[in-house]
Design a protein around this motif. Structure first.
Motif, short mmCIF file in Angstrom:
data_model
loop_
_atom_site.label_atom_id
_atom_site.label_comp_id
_atom_site.label_asym_id
_atom_site.label_seq_id
_atom_site.Cartn_x
_atom_site.Cartn_y
_atom_site.Cartn_z
N LYS A 305 0.85 -1.30 0.06
CA LYS A 305 -0.01 0.05 0.00
C LYS A 305 0.84 1.25 0.06
CE LYS A 305 -3.78 -2.31 2.58
NZ LYS A 305 -4.50 -2.22 3.86
N MET A 306 1.80 1.13 0.84
CA MET A 306 2.62 2.29 0.91
C MET A 306 3.74 2.75 -0.31
SD MET A 306 3.79 1.89 4.78
CE MET A 306 4.65 3.42 4.96
N TYR A 307 4.18 1.53 -0.60
CA TYR A 307 5.19 1.59 -1.97
C TYR A 307 4.88 0.42 -2.87
CZ TYR A 307 7.77 4.46 1.73
OH TYR A 307 7.93 5.36 2.38
N PRO A 308 3.87 0.67 -3.70
CA PRO A 308 3.49 -0.51 -4.51
C PRO A 308 4.50 -0.75 -5.67
CG PRO A 308 2.08 1.75 -5.02
CD PRO A 308 3.06 1.75 -3.69
N ASP A 309 4.70 -1.93 -5.64
CA ASP A 309 5.49 -2.42 -6.76
C ASP A 309 6.77 -1.73 -7.09
OD1 ASP A 309 6.20 -4.44 -8.78
OD2 ASP A 309 5.14 -3.35 -10.42
N MET A 310 7.63 -1.50 -6.09
CA MET A 310 8.92 -0.87 -6.03
C MET A 310 10.12 -1.72 -5.85
SD MET A 310 8.10 3.05 -4.44
CE MET A 310 6.51 3.87 -5.17
N LEU A 311 11.19 -1.48 -6.22
CA LEU A 311 12.34 -2.38 -6.20
C LEU A 311 12.74 -1.75 -4.86
CD1 LEU A 311 14.28 -2.03 -9.70
CD2 LEU A 311 13.14 -4.26 -8.61
N MET A 312 13.55 -2.66 -4.25
CA MET A 312 14.20 -2.34 -2.81
C MET A 312 15.79 -2.61 -3.07
SD MET A 312 11.47 -4.48 -0.48
CE MET A 312 12.31 -4.54 0.91
N LYS A 313 16.19 -1.94 -1.91
CA LYS A 313 17.83 -2.11 -1.51
C LYS A 313 18.09 -2.41 -0.09
CE LYS A 313 20.82 0.85 -3.45
NZ LYS A 313 21.54 1.92 -3.58
N PHE A 314 19.04 -3.20 -0.02
CA PHE A 314 19.43 -3.53 1.37
C PHE A 314 20.98 -2.97 1.55
CE2 PHE A 314 16.58 -7.51 2.90
CZ PHE A 314 15.51 -6.84 2.70
N VAL A 337 25.38 -7.38 12.36
CA VAL A 337 25.25 -6.73 11.22
C VAL A 337 23.91 -6.21 11.13
CG1 VAL A 337 25.04 -7.05 8.90
CG2 VAL A 337 26.73 -8.35 9.93
N ASP A 338 23.99 -4.95 10.73
CA ASP A 338 22.77 -4.09 10.61
C ASP A 338 22.29 -4.00 9.13
OD1 ASP A 338 22.47 -3.25 13.13
OD2 ASP A 338 23.65 -1.14 12.86
N ILE A 339 21.05 -4.41 9.03
CA ILE A 339 20.23 -4.55 7.56
C ILE A 339 19.41 -3.34 7.35
CG2 ILE A 339 19.53 -5.79 5.87
CD1 ILE A 339 20.31 -8.33 7.53
N GLN A 340 19.77 -2.24 6.58
CA GLN A 340 18.68 -1.12 6.54
C GLN A 340 18.11 -1.60 5.28
OE1 GLN A 340 17.95 1.89 8.29
NE2 GLN A 340 16.22 1.46 6.87
N ALA A 341 16.58 -1.78 5.27
CA ALA A 341 16.08 -1.81 4.05
C ALA A 341 15.61 -0.60 3.56
CB ALA A 341 14.94 -2.83 4.17
N TYR A 342 15.66 -0.24 2.16
CA TYR A 342 14.87 0.86 1.51
C TYR A 342 13.92 0.49 0.37
CZ TYR A 342 19.01 3.23 3.72
OH TYR A 342 19.88 3.82 4.46
N ALA A 343 13.02 1.33 0.13
CA ALA A 343 12.50 1.21 -1.41
C ALA A 343 12.94 2.19 -1.90
CB ALA A 343 10.94 1.58 -1.02
N ILE A 344 13.18 1.89 -3.38
CA ILE A 344 13.70 2.84 -4.25
C ILE A 344 12.65 3.51 -5.21
CG2 ILE A 344 15.19 3.04 -6.42
CD1 ILE A 344 16.53 0.31 -5.57
N SER A 348 14.46 7.68 -8.03
CA SER A 348 15.68 7.11 -7.46
C SER A 348 16.27 7.31 -6.26
CB SER A 348 17.01 7.40 -8.54
OG SER A 348 16.51 7.01 -9.82
N SER A 349 15.50 8.22 -5.44
CA SER A 349 15.88 8.58 -3.98
C SER A 349 15.10 7.13 -3.24
CB SER A 349 15.08 9.55 -3.57
OG SER A 349 13.70 9.50 -3.69
N LEU A 350 16.00 7.08 -2.05
CA LEU A 350 15.46 5.96 -0.92
C LEU A 350 14.70 6.29 -0.07
CD1 LEU A 350 19.05 4.76 -0.76
CD2 LEU A 350 17.27 3.92 -2.57
N ALA A 351 13.58 5.41 0.26
CA ALA A 351 12.85 5.58 1.46
C ALA A 351 13.23 4.59 2.29
CB ALA A 351 11.33 5.69 0.94
N PRO A 352 13.46 4.93 3.46
CA PRO A 352 13.59 3.87 4.40
C PRO A 352 12.61 3.09 5.03
CG PRO A 352 14.02 5.95 5.63
CD PRO A 352 13.61 6.36 4.10
N LEU A 353 12.78 1.81 5.20
CA LEU A 353 11.48 0.90 5.61
C LEU A 353 11.70 0.31 6.93
CD1 LEU A 353 11.24 -1.19 2.06
CD2 LEU A 353 10.04 0.99 2.94
#
Length: 442
Positions: A305-314, A337-344, A348-353
């Motif tokens: 709902k928040m970030y429909p069909d978007m690529l992610m980055k770890f 290890v810290d794993i920060q997940a983002y939506a692209i 092309s900017s990153l939204a922290p998840l």
């Protein structure tokens, strides 16, 4: 200062090196330049005899028997026995109005040479070697003159042999001292004090103390410390004492303490190398999995709902350098290890998840290949916990299988590919290792 890395050379290793060194010394001695000899002496009822020996040519100098010995707390001693040499040249003699000249052959037998070598280190941490003592003793010199006046030659050959013995005894040791400084010392200096690994780090292999000799081995204590090329900082933990097992069967032993490996983690962490980014393009094509919000919405429904069909980055990063332990079973570490997940986003900017913490048991396999320490990692059980979420709460354990896929298919292959390139061992030029055995001790 305790070393992080130790090289132990046993009697077998010294014997091998000694063979190579004696071959070089034999060639050096065969090129000795002998001075002309002249003089006169009186013979009863004959008078004053004037002689000249010139164009001396040392045809061969053979060292058939030699050995190298460890002298505890002193250095090394090389003993050469039953060596022999052959010399030819021209002679000229004058007695009153009688003149004669010709050629001669001279055989030098039962040459005994004793060489003491002192080992040390200079201010840059490179090894040094010098001759602390040398003595030569020649038991037998035989000269054969060609010419008509045989009786005359027999009158002064003993004088020639005596002078030649003294000259050769002096020349041999002069050549030994020169050969050590010209050949052996420069060769030892090819031992790398610092070894560049890559664009980020190097290894400090400088000697922390002069080499020490015991009755069984020659030990060289090295700093054994990884450092960042961009900014070298003080390692926050000291090297512990490194004890070798009582084994002297092989030619050479390399001992690496946990300090050696842990400074690697410290250096690479400080250089920012322990940060990894995983995107969908890095996931192997044969894996039916995509790193996007559609995949993760199965575990976190609000994502779609928040970030429909978007690529992610770890983005994976270690908050501190990993600390490695060495035990009888091998090497192990437990990185956090810290794993920060983002939506692209479309721009092309990153939204922290969300931010996860991963703790895992990792084992390391170490080997030596082409003069390099190589390794590979194997990940055991992983434990996930949620540190922060920008998308609401969710069950972290449901992500376990995905994290296993990312670790085994993306992260580990990248790490192991780098570890397979290895880190150079402290080896002088033209040295290759064979029949290598890796053992772990606690």
């Amino acid at each position: 200062t305790n070393p992080g890395f130790v090289v132990r050379i046993t009697q077998a290793g010294l014997d091998y090196a000694h063979q190579q060194g004696i071959a070089v010394l034999e060639k050096e001695l065969a090129q000795l330049k002998m001075p002309d000899i002249s003089g006169d002496f009186r013979i009863r009822r004959v008078g004053k005899v004037r002689y000249e020996i010139s164009r001396l040519d040392l045809r061969r100098f053979h060292l058939p028997y030699s050995r190298i010995s460890l002298v505890p707390n002193v250095g090394l001693q090389v003993s050469i026995s039953n060596a022999f040499a052959e010399v030819d040249g021209n002679w000229r003699v004058k007695i009153y109005f009688i003149r004669d000249h010709g050629s001669f052959d001279l055989k030098v037998e039962n040459i005994y040479i004793k060489i003491n070598l002192k080992l040390g280190s200079d201010t840059s941490g490179k090894p040094t070697i010098d001759t602390s003592d040398c003595s030569t003793r020649i038991s037998k010199v035989r000269v054969h003159f060609s010419g008509k006046f045989g009786w005359l030659y027999n009158l002064f050959h003993s004088a020639i042999e005596s002078r030649f013995r003294k000259i050769l005894e002096s020349k041999v040791c002069e050549n030994v001292v020169s050969s050590v400084r010209r050949e052996l010392q420069p060769y030892l200096r090819t031992l790398p004090v610092t070894a560049r690994i890559d664009a980020m780090a190097g290894i400090d292999y400088s000697l922390v103390a002069p080499p020490t000799t015991t009755a069984q081995s020659l030990d060289v204590d090295l700093k054994g410390e990884f450092f960042s090329l961009a900014h070298r900082s003080t390692v926050p933990f000291p090297p512990l004492a490194l004890a070798f097992p009582p084994d002297h069967d092989r030619m050479v032993y390399f001992g690496a303490s946990s300090y050696f490996f842990n400074t690697a983690g410290f250096a690479y962490h400080g250089a920012g190398a322990l940060v990894f980014e995983i995107t969908d393009s890095l996931i192997p094509k044969d894996i039916d999995f995509h790193l996007n919000t559609s995949t993760f919405s199965a575990f976190i429904p609000q994502l779609e709902k928040m970030y429909p069909d978007m690529l992610m980055k770890f983005r994976l990063s270690a908050s501190s350098a990993p600390f490695l332990n060495i035990g009888p079973g091998g090497l192990s570490l437990k990185p956090v290890v810290d794993i920060q997940a983002y939506a692209i986003l479309p721009n092309s900017s990153l939204a922290p998840l969300f931010l996860l913490s991963l703790v895992s048991n990792v084992s390391a396999v170490i080997d030596v290949k082409s003069g390099h320490i190589v390794g590979s990692l194997k990940v055991g059980r992983m434990k996930l916990s949620l540190k922060h979420s920008d998308v609401g709460t969710f069950q972290v354990r449901t992500l376990q299988s995905i994290m296993n896929i990312l670790a085994s298919s993306v992260l580990l292959p990248r790490l192991n590919a780098r570890l397979d390139q290895g880190f150079p061992l402290p080896l002088p030029d033209r040295i290759q290792l064979s029949n290598i055995l890796v053992r772990f001790h606690q």
